[in-house]
Write a protein that holds these residues in place. Structure first.
Motif, PDB file in Angstrom:
ATOM      1  N   LEU A 104       0.837  -1.196   0.000  1.00  0.00           N
ATOM      2  CA  LEU A 104       0.000   0.000   0.000  1.00  0.00           C
ATOM      3  C   LEU A 104       0.876   1.250   0.000  1.00  0.00           C
ATOM      4  O   LEU A 104       0.596   2.229  -0.691  1.00  0.00           O
ATOM      5  CB  LEU A 104      -0.915  -0.005   1.228  1.00  0.00           C
ATOM      6  N   GLN A 110       3.482   5.795  -2.066  1.00  0.00           N
ATOM      7  CA  GLN A 110       2.545   4.821  -2.620  1.00  0.00           C
ATOM      8  C   GLN A 110       3.011   4.382  -3.998  1.00  0.00           C
ATOM      9  O   GLN A 110       3.105   5.196  -4.915  1.00  0.00           O
ATOM     10  CB  GLN A 110       1.156   5.436  -2.725  1.00  0.00           C
ATOM     11  N   ASN A 116      -3.386  -0.109  -6.187  1.00  0.00           N
ATOM     12  CA  ASN A 116      -3.511   1.131  -5.426  1.00  0.00           C
ATOM     13  C   ASN A 116      -4.326   2.165  -6.202  1.00  0.00           C
ATOM     14  O   ASN A 116      -4.269   2.206  -7.434  1.00  0.00           O
ATOM     15  CB  ASN A 116      -2.126   1.708  -5.113  1.00  0.00           C
TER      16      ASN A 116
END
Length: 404
Positions: A104, A110, A116
């Protein structure tokens, strides 16, 4: 059974029923419910070590019907039309349960992977889901600049180091540039500065494409960052690739300076290194880069430098990519070379031959027949035919390509 025995048995049954109901009521209260369910009764039976009631639970309420003239009740069974059941469509086969793991976020960054959400999707979420309070959400909606609650704090030493590095990389002092790049390549503890350094690289590539020396310095900086063993560069690959591909495929780099081909070679080697090293981590990286290179390669409106960059990068992606992307389209592509200046034409013909050379077959030492040469001429086109036919191993490699 005598009345005395029946009375004693009835009292015992009444006691047992009360005991079961009391335990079931405990489960009901702990479940924050006001209605007693069959599940509570089953749990109570388990607690009291009583054999459970066998059967199955229904999601629909059970309706009891009275027997006419007698104090008896029964569960009414629903009539099922077998013809409708037989002729009706079959239900969908349920999917097997599967689990997969993905990052994540890695150290606050990220990764750009399909699992995601994208920045646009995050922006479209309600404020409460994104973790913003109402006042901040209202301020954002009214285009008021709001300072983030969490700041990325750098120590004074790192701030001073970053300023000196940025000044050295964008300055004209060659010794300072060399020292700065050497520091980025070998020094530990620079992970916090990586996003800021990538931002500098992107800004310089965007605004200073005509400065060939500065673009070389930016590629040296990228090379230093990806080869620093103490930096975990993997989460930043999606941010590094755009400036590298820009220098590889830009219409014009370095103005009229012909050394831009060397710069494109350098950018191509970095792009190939990133694709090959992180292809397992980012499964979409290599296909996306290949599609970008294919569009640049097949667009006749692109500059010779763009075509050159696409060819050298496609070569580094392996024989399979060269066979599917370059060999299948090289004849159509070669027809656009006739309109180019002779110098650029020679460079692109040599680059195309060098790219196709990954298909060479060196095992067979026999000379290809005239029929084989004509077949190769038909595959690669007249513009490239003379250069290709001069290399027997390359001719055999093209003929051995599975799709042809």
């Amino acid at each position: 059974m005598s009345d005395e025995a029946a009375g004693a048995l009835a009292m015992d049954i009444e006691y047992r029923v009360h005991e079961i109901l009391e335990e079931a009521m405990k489960f009901m209260r702990h479940s924050k419910r006001s209605t007693l369910s069959t599940t509570d009764i089953n749990y109570a039976l388990k607690v009291l070590n009583v054999e459970p009631v066998f059967g199955y639970e229904s999601s629909r309420p059970i309706k009891f019907r009275p027997v006419v003239g007698q104090p008896l009740y029964f569960i009414e069974d629903e009539e099922v039309d077998l013809e409708k059941v037989i002729n009706g469509p079959l239900p969908k086969v349920p999917k097997q349960v599967a689990f997969t793991a993905h990052w994540l976020a890695i150290e606050g960054v990220q990764p750009a992977i399909p699992e995601n959400p994208t920045p646009d999707e995050i922006q479209s979420l309600p404020a409460t889901i994104k973790g913003l309070d109402v006042s901040r959400a209202a301020a954002t909606a009214s285009n008021v600049q709001v300072k983030p609650l969490v700041k990325h704090i750098l120590s004074k030493e790192l701030q001073l180091y970053f300023e000196r590095i940025a000044e050295a990389l964008t300055g004209d002092n060659a010794d300072l540039k060399s020292a700065a790049i050497g520091s980025l390549r070998n020094d530990p503890g620079l992970h916090q500065l990586v996003p800021y350094l990538i931002q500098i690289i992107s800004e310089q590539v965007t605004h200073n494409l005509a400065n060939l020396a500065l673009m070389n310095t930016m590629l040296d900086t990228v090379d230093a960052l990806i080869n620093n063993k103490t930096i975990f560069i993997e989460p930043y690959i999606h941010a590094i690739m755009p400036p590298v591909l820009t220098l590889l495929l830009a219409k014009q780099v370095g103005g009229d300076n012909k050394d831009h081909y060397k710069l494109r070679d350098y950018a191509g080697s970095i792009a190939i290194y990133l694709c090959n090293k992180y292809a397992q981590t980012y499964h979409t990286l290599k296909p996306r880069v290949t599609r970008t290179l294919l569009r640049a390669f097949m667009d006749p409106s692109k500059s010779p430098g763009t075509h050159y960059g696409a060819l050298i990068a496609l070569k580094g992606l392996g024989p399979e990519v060269v066979r599917l992307v370059v060999l299948e389209n090289v004849k159509v592509w070669s027809t656009t070379l006739s309109e180019l200046p002779e110098e650029d034409k020679k460079v692109l013909v040599a680059a195309a031959k060098d790219t196709l050379s990954v298909l060479k077959e060196n095992e067979d030492i026999s000379e290809p027949s005239e029929q084989d040469k004509e077949k190769v001429r038909e595959i690669v086109g007249e513009v490239l035919a003379d250069e290709i036919l001069a290399d027997d191993a390359l001719v055999r490699g093209i003929l051995a390509a599975p799709s042809l």
